[in-house]
Structure formats: C-alpha cells, structure tokens
Design an enzyme around this catalytic site. Sequence first.
Site, mmCIF file in Angstrom:
data_model
loop_
_atom_site.group_PDB
_atom_site.id
_atom_site.type_symbol
_atom_site.label_atom_id
_atom_site.label_comp_id
_atom_site.label_asym_id
_atom_site.label_seq_id
_atom_site.Cartn_x
_atom_site.Cartn_y
_atom_site.Cartn_z
ATOM 1 N N THR A 182 7.005 47.986 12.891
ATOM 2 C CA THR A 182 7.368 48.676 11.769
ATOM 3 C C THR A 182 7.752 47.739 10.269
ATOM 4 O O THR A 182 7.867 46.630 10.535
ATOM 5 C CB THR A 182 8.800 49.494 11.892
ATOM 6 O OG1 THR A 182 9.812 48.609 12.086
ATOM 7 C CG2 THR A 182 8.727 50.473 12.922
ATOM 8 N N ASP A 183 7.360 48.581 9.264
ATOM 9 C CA ASP A 183 7.779 48.128 7.986
ATOM 10 C C ASP A 183 9.122 48.192 7.619
ATOM 11 O O ASP A 183 10.104 48.487 8.486
ATOM 12 C CB ASP A 183 6.853 48.554 6.888
ATOM 13 C CG ASP A 183 6.983 50.001 6.653
ATOM 14 O OD1 ASP A 183 8.026 50.575 6.954
ATOM 15 O OD2 ASP A 183 6.130 50.581 5.904
ATOM 16 N N GLN A 184 9.625 47.697 6.217
ATOM 17 C CA GLN A 184 11.070 47.833 6.070
ATOM 18 C C GLN A 184 11.575 49.270 5.926
ATOM 19 O O GLN A 184 12.871 49.354 6.070
ATOM 20 C CB GLN A 184 11.209 47.336 4.312
ATOM 21 C CG GLN A 184 11.185 45.762 4.713
ATOM 22 C CD GLN A 184 11.361 45.095 3.145
ATOM 23 O OE1 GLN A 184 10.933 45.629 2.135
ATOM 24 N NE2 GLN A 184 11.902 44.136 3.127
#
Length: 132
Positions: free
Chosen positions: A15-17
Amino acid sequence: MKSHLTYVKVRYAETDQMRVVYHGNYAQYLEIARIDWLAAIGISYRKMEEEGVMLPVYELNLKFKKSAKFDDELKIITRLKKKPGVRIEFEYEIFNQHDELLTEAETTLIFMDIEKNKPVKCPRYVLEKLGY
C-alpha cells in the site's frame, strides 16, 4: 469458461501512504490468480517451464472501481475467455471481503518456446485438462 477463486490478503508493504494498494501490485495479484487457476486444473507452471514453455504477459488491462486497502481479504475470480491457441486470455474480477467489486482486469499471455524464444501453440496436455 473455466473459472477459479483465489484469495489474497493485502499486506501493508503493498500500500501507499493512504493505505491504498499501489496500482503496480495488481499485476502480481493476477499472476498469483493465474498460477492458482493452472494448479486447480492440474497444471504446474514450474513443470511447464521445465518442459520448455513459458507464458509471458502480452497485454494487461485494469479497470479500477474502488480501492483495495491494507488488510483487505481479496477474492479474485479468474476466468478463461476462450479456447487457447498461441494466446491464452483471462478475465478477472477482484472483490473485497464485503463482496464489493474493486477491479476488473484482462490479460493475454503468449505460449513461448523458451529455447527458441518464439510463440508456439498451446500444449496438448493443457487443452486436454481443459476438455478440448
């Protein structure tokens, strides 16, 4: 056509931030689902490669409906679109644990002779496993 279910748990590293699955990870999810689909019909991808045939991706299409997020339990439905020739085509639907459709996808792969690096017809044993 022949379909199969595969389950994948979204890991934090995917996942990203915003804790949304990075789009580049979907190619891996589809690969997991395809190899699982092959195993379900009795074909080992490893053995196929040992026998000199590989399946590189020729085309990949993704349509994102909703975001997959960290810790989601993804259900991937993999369907064979038609009888394989030199190409084998799949369509996919990815759902979350709430049965919400997240992503639709299609891939086209090419049967390739590893030594000659040239396209070949679908191996007979694959067609037999599929009932052709």
